[in-house]
Design a protein around this motif. Structure first.
Motif, mmCIF file in Angstrom:
data_model
loop_
_atom_site.group_PDB
_atom_site.id
_atom_site.type_symbol
_atom_site.label_atom_id
_atom_site.label_comp_id
_atom_site.label_asym_id
_atom_site.label_seq_id
_atom_site.Cartn_x
_atom_site.Cartn_y
_atom_site.Cartn_z
ATOM 1 N N MET A 1 0.852 -1.206 0.000
ATOM 2 C CA MET A 1 0.000 0.000 0.000
ATOM 3 C C MET A 1 0.882 1.249 0.000
ATOM 4 O O MET A 1 1.849 1.314 0.743
ATOM 5 N N LEU A 2 0.526 2.206 -0.854
ATOM 6 C CA LEU A 2 1.297 3.454 -0.940
ATOM 7 C C LEU A 2 0.334 4.599 -0.649
ATOM 8 O O LEU A 2 -0.786 4.623 -1.158
ATOM 9 N N GLU A 3 0.785 5.560 0.118
ATOM 10 C CA GLU A 3 -0.120 6.646 0.518
ATOM 11 C C GLU A 3 0.356 8.009 0.054
ATOM 12 O O GLU A 3 1.512 8.369 0.246
ATOM 13 N N GLY A 4 -0.561 8.749 -0.573
ATOM 14 C CA GLY A 4 -0.292 10.127 -0.960
ATOM 15 C C GLY A 4 -1.190 11.055 -0.166
ATOM 16 O O GLY A 4 -1.932 10.604 0.713
ATOM 17 N N ASP A 5 -1.147 12.348 -0.497
ATOM 18 C CA ASP A 5 -1.958 13.317 0.256
ATOM 19 C C ASP A 5 -3.435 12.948 0.232
ATOM 20 O O ASP A 5 -4.081 12.879 1.261
ATOM 21 N N ILE B 1 -4.703 10.281 -1.842
ATOM 22 C CA ILE B 1 -4.962 8.943 -2.411
ATOM 23 C C ILE B 1 -4.257 7.833 -1.617
ATOM 24 O O ILE B 1 -3.265 8.077 -0.935
ATOM 25 N N VAL B 2 -4.812 6.656 -1.766
ATOM 26 C CA VAL B 2 -4.170 5.447 -1.248
ATOM 27 C C VAL B 2 -4.116 4.471 -2.422
ATOM 28 O O VAL B 2 -5.120 4.277 -3.124
ATOM 29 N N ILE B 3 -2.955 3.890 -2.636
ATOM 30 C CA ILE B 3 -2.773 2.967 -3.756
ATOM 31 C C ILE B 3 -2.636 1.563 -3.179
ATOM 32 O O ILE B 3 -1.816 1.334 -2.297
ATOM 33 N N ARG B 4 -3.463 0.672 -3.681
ATOM 34 C CA ARG B 4 -3.475 -0.701 -3.126
ATOM 35 C C ARG B 4 -3.708 -1.698 -4.254
ATOM 36 O O ARG B 4 -4.014 -1.325 -5.382
ATOM 37 N N ARG B 5 -3.586 -2.973 -3.917
ATOM 38 C CA ARG B 5 -3.830 -4.007 -4.920
ATOM 39 C C ARG B 5 -5.316 -4.084 -5.276
ATOM 40 O O ARG B 5 -6.168 -3.704 -4.500
ATOM 41 N N GLU C 1 4.248 -13.614 -9.403
ATOM 42 C CA GLU C 1 5.442 -13.950 -10.191
ATOM 43 C C GLU C 1 6.425 -12.796 -10.275
ATOM 44 O O GLU C 1 7.470 -12.900 -10.921
ATOM 45 N N SER C 2 6.057 -11.659 -9.680
ATOM 46 C CA SER C 2 6.894 -10.440 -9.706
ATOM 47 C C SER C 2 7.222 -9.984 -11.124
ATOM 48 O O SER C 2 8.319 -9.516 -11.414
ATOM 49 N N THR C 3 6.237 -10.116 -12.008
ATOM 50 C CA THR C 3 6.445 -9.677 -13.385
ATOM 51 C C THR C 3 5.668 -8.395 -13.691
ATOM 52 O O THR C 3 6.027 -7.639 -14.590
ATOM 53 N N ALA C 4 4.590 -8.175 -12.946
ATOM 54 C CA ALA C 4 3.779 -6.967 -13.150
ATOM 55 C C ALA C 4 3.107 -6.621 -11.828
ATOM 56 O O ALA C 4 2.661 -7.520 -11.106
ATOM 57 N N PHE C 5 3.080 -5.334 -11.543
ATOM 58 C CA PHE C 5 2.550 -4.874 -10.264
ATOM 59 C C PHE C 5 1.438 -3.869 -10.552
ATOM 60 O O PHE C 5 1.698 -2.708 -10.867
ATOM 61 N N ASP C 6 0.201 -4.347 -10.520
ATOM 62 C CA ASP C 6 -0.947 -3.497 -10.844
ATOM 63 C C ASP C 6 -1.640 -3.027 -9.581
ATOM 64 O O ASP C 6 -1.908 -3.825 -8.675
ATOM 65 N N PHE C 7 -1.944 -1.733 -9.556
ATOM 66 C CA PHE C 7 -2.569 -1.130 -8.387
ATOM 67 C C PHE C 7 -3.880 -0.430 -8.758
ATOM 68 O O PHE C 7 -3.989 0.160 -9.839
#
Ligand SMILES: CC(C)(COP(=O)(O)OP(=O)(O)OC[C@H]1O[C@@H](n2cnc3c(N)ncnc32)[C@H](O)[C@@H]1OP(=O)(O)O)[C@@H](O)C(=O)NCCC(=O)NCCS
Length: 173
Positions: free
Chosen positions: A1-5, A7-11, A58-64
């Motif tokens: 999870m990544l957090e901005g002002d 937004i929150v980015i998650r799977r 598989e660590s080939t693509a990381f979609d959020f």
């Protein structure tokens, strides 16, 4: 999870399916984002969820999914496909949520994460020639415009020219 002002980015999750079907029917997405089926049906959304799950495993693509912090609503999509030390980033913000800084926050957060956490040597993105919003966004975040790749992208059965942008680890602000 990544957090901005704001937004929150998650799977991606099952509960995103309904909103993503509406978002992928938007003419701007159909016009500028290759490889999204048209019409976009529930089955396509389910296949995307599976693809996203496999990519993470598989660590080939990381979609959020990009979500709005205040409401929890899903407001966009961003992902990095990895090939060796090179990552390719793609994104779109859902119609009705644009021009509010969501794309910029998301692109900054995921670019930093990809370069620092995945340890990539290069992050690249392509925008079709004419996609002013995406090109301006990329440059605002610090990507360098490298040049035009002719007939680079297949979109809706036609080849389109694309501008290649890149960002290196010491260039993220
Ligand atoms: C491109 C896109 C992701 C931008 O997302 P957004 O959340 O609206 O962008 P932001 O509000 O964070 O804007 C950040 C910067 O991007 C640029 N920008 C965004 N939309 C723009 C537009 N319509 N025209 C010109 N510049 C634009 C501006 O430089 C802006 O900074 P500013 O607001 O200080 O002028 C969004 O327009 C979109 O989803 N478009 C349709 C799908 C698409 O093109 N995806 C990219 C495929 S490569």
């Amino acid at each position: 999870m990544l957090e901005g002002d704001s937004i929150v980015i998650r799977r991606w999750q099952e509960r995103d399916i309904e909103d993503s079907i509406v978002a992928c029917a938007d003419p701007e997405v159909v016009r500028w984002v290759p490889r999204i089926p048209t019409p976009y049906r529930e089955q396509d959304a389910r296949e995307f969820l599976e693809h996203a799950k496999r990519g993470w495993e598989e660590s080939t693509a990381f979609d959020f999914a990009i979500t709005e912090r205040a409401s929890g609503r899903t407001v966009g999509s961003i992902g990095v496909a990895v090939n060796g030390a090179v990552g390719e980033i793609g994104y779109f913000v859902f119609a009705g949520h644009r021009r509010r800084g969501i794309g910029e926050q998301a692109l900054r957060l995921v670019s930093r994460w990809a370069l620092e956490e995945l340890g990539l040597a290069r992050l690249q993105l392509t925008a079709m020639v004419g996609n002013v919003a995406s090109a301006q966004l990329a440059e605002k975040v610090g990507f360098t415009r490298e040049g035009v790749l002719r007939a680079w992208i297949e979109n809706r059965g036609e080849r389109a020219d694309a501008i290649m942008f890149s960002l290196l680890p010491d260039e993220i602000d």
